[in-house]
Scaffold this active site. Structure first.
Site, PDB file in Angstrom:
ATOM      1  N   ALA A 261       0.840  -1.197   0.000  1.00  0.00           N
ATOM      2  CA  ALA A 261       0.000   0.000   0.000  1.00  0.00           C
ATOM      3  C   ALA A 261       0.875   1.247   0.000  1.00  0.00           C
ATOM      4  CB  ALA A 261      -0.888  -0.012   1.236  1.00  0.00           C
TER       5      ALA A 261
ATOM      6  N   GLY B 281      -1.018  -5.411   0.853  1.00  0.00           N
ATOM      7  CA  GLY B 281      -2.265  -5.338   0.100  1.00  0.00           C
ATOM      8  C   GLY B 281      -2.184  -6.059  -1.238  1.00  0.00           C
TER       9      GLY B 281
ATOM     10  N   GLU C 236      -2.824  -9.561  -0.621  1.00  0.00           N
ATOM     11  CA  GLU C 236      -4.240  -9.751  -0.276  1.00  0.00           C
ATOM     12  C   GLU C 236      -5.146  -9.779  -1.509  1.00  0.00           C
ATOM     13  OE1 GLU C 236      -4.050  -6.662   2.787  1.00  0.00           O
ATOM     14  OE2 GLU C 236      -4.934  -8.154   4.128  1.00  0.00           O
TER      15      GLU C 236
ATOM     16  N   GLU D 165       2.897  -6.341   7.274  1.00  0.00           N
ATOM     17  CA  GLU D 165       2.312  -5.149   7.909  1.00  0.00           C
ATOM     18  C   GLU D 165       2.779  -4.946   9.341  1.00  0.00           C
ATOM     19  OE1 GLU D 165       0.691  -7.299   6.044  1.00  0.00           O
ATOM     20  OE2 GLU D 165      -0.703  -6.293   4.693  1.00  0.00           O
TER      21      GLU D 165
END
Ligand code: NAD
Length: 712
Positions: A63, A109, A112, A134
């Protein structure tokens, strides 16, 4: 931003394409474009299956952290996460199969998005990394990983992937269950299409009736054990200082007891809570924003052409010299390694070789690369070999006379514009520059031990150091892959000076009668890697004592005994316990077994009848460092708050979750911090007094870092 192509075979290819930007990042704009592409594929009746891939070297590297860190409103964070969940659920449940073709790294992300596809195939690309890192930045996965991984792998295999945040290569990611298949890079597109051609059922296991989490729910032996062990291990590692770790455990524990949609909602709530809390903001600001700026050499003097280096020299082939030579050779530079004899120089090269050998063993380097790197280190006792070196780092004994001699001899062999850098840890650089014929080319490059593992170099500008010298030295530091901060000359510079206050506070408390186990435990509970007494043993009490004596000699009348000097005197003097190397310091170091606090401390420094609470000891140990850092900024030793926080976290392991000593003051609020300083100064002495500039900042309600994510 997102390429979309639907072929006559009914297969749509959605490719992340950041265009002119170097890497695909997940941000508001790219996510909206991806959402539109998914909607188009889902809505187009001619599309039967979807490949999600990338047109850049990586898939999606994560991200946009600067954008994330700027979110202050938990509702906004929650809604953004829920929108992402709605999108990934659409992918999973629309009735068309999605396959992720991962041509490069998929992290955070990015991973994901891949986890929301029905199948994941990665290209066997050595540099590609996969995972959910993260937590290393104080965050939790907010794109569904806490729910999908536990449903794919069970709690036992899912938890470590998120709690430890490791970045795995493709093969390791396949073994861990993140990826279904690894193929050669040129076979990736074909493999993805072939999987779709097999007419896979486009439903995730958790969307089928009767689904059970692998290994069982939270009360099953396997998951229960994983949750209990995960909780205990994480607490031992983080001492409850990392909300992200606790939030990940909660997401998994709570999420596995409910359906996927409720689970995702739970994750979104925890994500919003963690993202808008101080730990994530402080960690991201220091480790991402400030570190990124330092690596881009944001503080490099302007107008100086970029310097390239192909040949450098290192004087002194001891512990530090060998490490620095290894770093330079590892970056492809021919490195002359000089000591008083050819044998000593060769021994230094062997030491560098041992570090490389360990890297080969861990599969980080091939044997051929090791040999090539080692061949770039030229051991010698002959100063003439330094001819042609654009920069020399001096790492001989910490002795002014020895340093002066090697400075003069090296400069005689060097070109006029060569840079001379000293790696001294305690001697003021401007004084050492007195031995140089070209003080404008002279500065400090303070490396940390062990050089191969420590990312920071503290660059010390002497009084006479030219801006061009500083700029070129910064180029060198980046060239060898380290992160620079720039400070002005002072005794102990910045890092050793402030770190010293931590150690000294430990001594002072021991002298006051605070129990040594309490001091050590409180240091670790505060988030420092090692207690102050243990670290003093490592550094060597004898060395600290010698430095203290030198300082006393240098300062003459102006010298004031630093806190806990009586403890240092006693340990090195009458108690005969000079530190770890000698096998005895504050700790005993038995040949077999773990070190333990020396029982004789009880008699040497008797415990007071009344002991402070652990929280008070923790506060003292962190406050003393923060107030000294504020003083360094006031005195101009530090020029930026960003360098102060970055240097503390990377240089001496100040707890990253605080963001650094200045971020710690911001988090407390300057006024509250000053009040705490007043209280501690009253009880323990002027070293806790807040400097005037900090009081002034408190009075006007200011902060060191104006916005949560600014670069200071
Ligand atoms: P060390 O004793 O391991 O190495 C010093 C080396 O310098 C030895 O190999 C010695 O033979 C060589 N040497 C001595 N006189 C010489 C001369 N006249 N010409 C050429 N070589 C000579 O010491 P070290 O721990 O590597 O420290 C070196 C320097 O780095 C010191 O200034 C120290 O303060 C600084 N430093 C040390 C650390 C640390 O953690 N050890 C960290 C940062 C900076």
């Amino acid at each position: 931003m997102i390429d979309f192509e639907a072929g006559p075979d009914g297969i749509a290819v959605i490719a992340w394409n950041a265009g002119a930007r170097a890497a695909n990042l997940l941000d508001r704009e790219s996510l909206a474009a991806f959402e539109a592409a998914v909607d188009r594929a889902v809505g187009d009746a001619a599309v039967r299956g979807v490949v999600v891939t990338s047109a850049k070297e990586d898939f999606v590297a994560g991200a946009d952290l600067a954008q994330l860190a700027a979110v202050d409103d938990p509702r906004e964070a929650f809604e953004a996460a829920m929108r992402f969940h709605a999108l990934t659920r659409r992918m999973e449940t629309c009735g068309k199969p999605f396959v992720a073709a991962l041509n490069g790294s998929a992290l955070g992300g990015g991973m994901e998005i891949a986890l929301a596809c029905h199948h994941r195939i990665a290209a066997a690309v050595p540099r590609a990394r996969f995972g959910q890192p993260e937590a290393t930045l104080g965050l939790i996965p907010g794109g569904g990983a806490t729910q999908r991984l536990v449903r794919m792998l069970g709690a036992r295999r899912a938890l470590p992937l998120m709690l430890e945040g490791r970045r795995l290569d493709a093969e390791a990611a396949r073994r861990a269950g993140l990826i279904d298949d690894v193929v050669a890079a040129d076979a990736l597109a074909g493999a993805a299409r072939a999987w779709l051609a097999g007419k896979p059922e486009p439903r995730r296991p958790w969307d089928k009736r009767g689904f059970a989490v692998p290994g069982g729910g939270p009360w099953s032996p396997a998951a229960g054990q994983a949750l209990i062990a995960g909780n205990a291990l994480s607490h031992a590692r983080t001492r409850g200082n990392h909300p992200a770790v606790q939030a990940i455990l909660s997401c998994v524990y709570e999420g596995m007891q409910v359906g996927i949609d409720t689970g995702l909602r739970i994750e979104a709530r925890w994500f919003a809570h963690v993202l808008t809390g101080p730990v994530a903001k402080n960690t991201i600001r220091t480790l991402f924003v400030h570190r990124g700026a330092a690596n881009r050499l944001a503080r490099r003097p302007r107008g100086v052409p970029r310097a390239d280096f192909d040949r450098v020299g290192v004087l002194g082939a001891g512990m530090m010299g060998a490490g620095i030579a290894g770093a330079a050779a590892g970056a492809g530079l021919e490195t002359v390694l000089l000591d008083t004899s050819a044998e000593l120089a060769a021994r230094g090269r062997e030491r560098a070789g041992a570090v490389l050998a360990a890297r080969v063993e861990r599969g980080r380097m091939t044997a051929a690369e090791r040999d090539e790197t080692l061949a770039r280190i030229v051991p010698t006792a002959d100063y003439a070999a330094l001819a042609g070196c654009a920069l020399v780092v001096e790492a001989v004994f910490e002795d002014r006379a020895v340093k002066a001699e090697v400075t003069a001899r090296a400069e005689a062999a060097l070109a006029d514009d060569a840079i001379f850098a000293t790696n001294t840890s305690t001697l003021p650089v401007s004084g050492l520059a007195g031995a140089s014929a070209r003080p404008a080319n002279f500065l400090g490059l303070h490396f940390f031990s062990p050089v191969e593992r420590m990312p920071l170099v503290e660059i010390i500008r002497g009084r006479a150091t030219a801006a061009a010298t500083l700029a070129r030295a910064m180029d060198f530091v980046r060239r060898i892959g380290k992160t620079p901060i720039v400070v002005n000359d002072s005794r102990g510079f910045y890092t050793s000076r402030v770190f010293g206050t931590y150690v000294r506070e430990g001594f002072a408390m021991l002298s006051e009668g605070v129990g040594p186990a309490l001091i050590e435990n409180a240091g670790r509970m505060a988030g420092m890697a090692v207690g102050p007494l243990a670290v003093a043993d490592e550094v060597s009490l004898a060395l600290m004592h010698a430095v203290s004596r030198q300082t006393r000699k240098d300062l003459g009348e102006g010298w004031r005994a630093p806190p806990g000097e009586d403890v240092l005197e006693a340990m090195v003097g009458r108690l005969g316990r000079p530190g770890r190397k000698a096998g005895k310091g504050f700790y005993d170091y038995p040949a077999a077994g773990r070190k333990r606090l020396w029982p004789g401390l009880a008699e040497a420094f008797p415990k007071a009848a009344e002991q402070p609470g652990a929280a008070e000891v923790e506060r003292r140990l962190l406050t003393v460092q923060a107030v000294e850092t504020a003083r360094c900024l006031e005195e101009g030793v530090l020029e930026s708050a960003a360098d102060g926080d970055l240097g503390a976290v990377l240089g001496w392991g100040f707890p990253a979750f605080t963001g650094g000593p200045l971020a710690l003051i911001d988090t407390a609020g300057a006024a509250a911090f000053c009040a705490e300083c007043d209280r501690l100064a009253q009880a323990h002495g002027a070293r806790f007094s807040a400097p005037d500039s900090l009081r002034a900042m408190a009075a006007r309600g200011g902060r060191f870092h104006e916005t949560p994510a600014n670069a200071g």
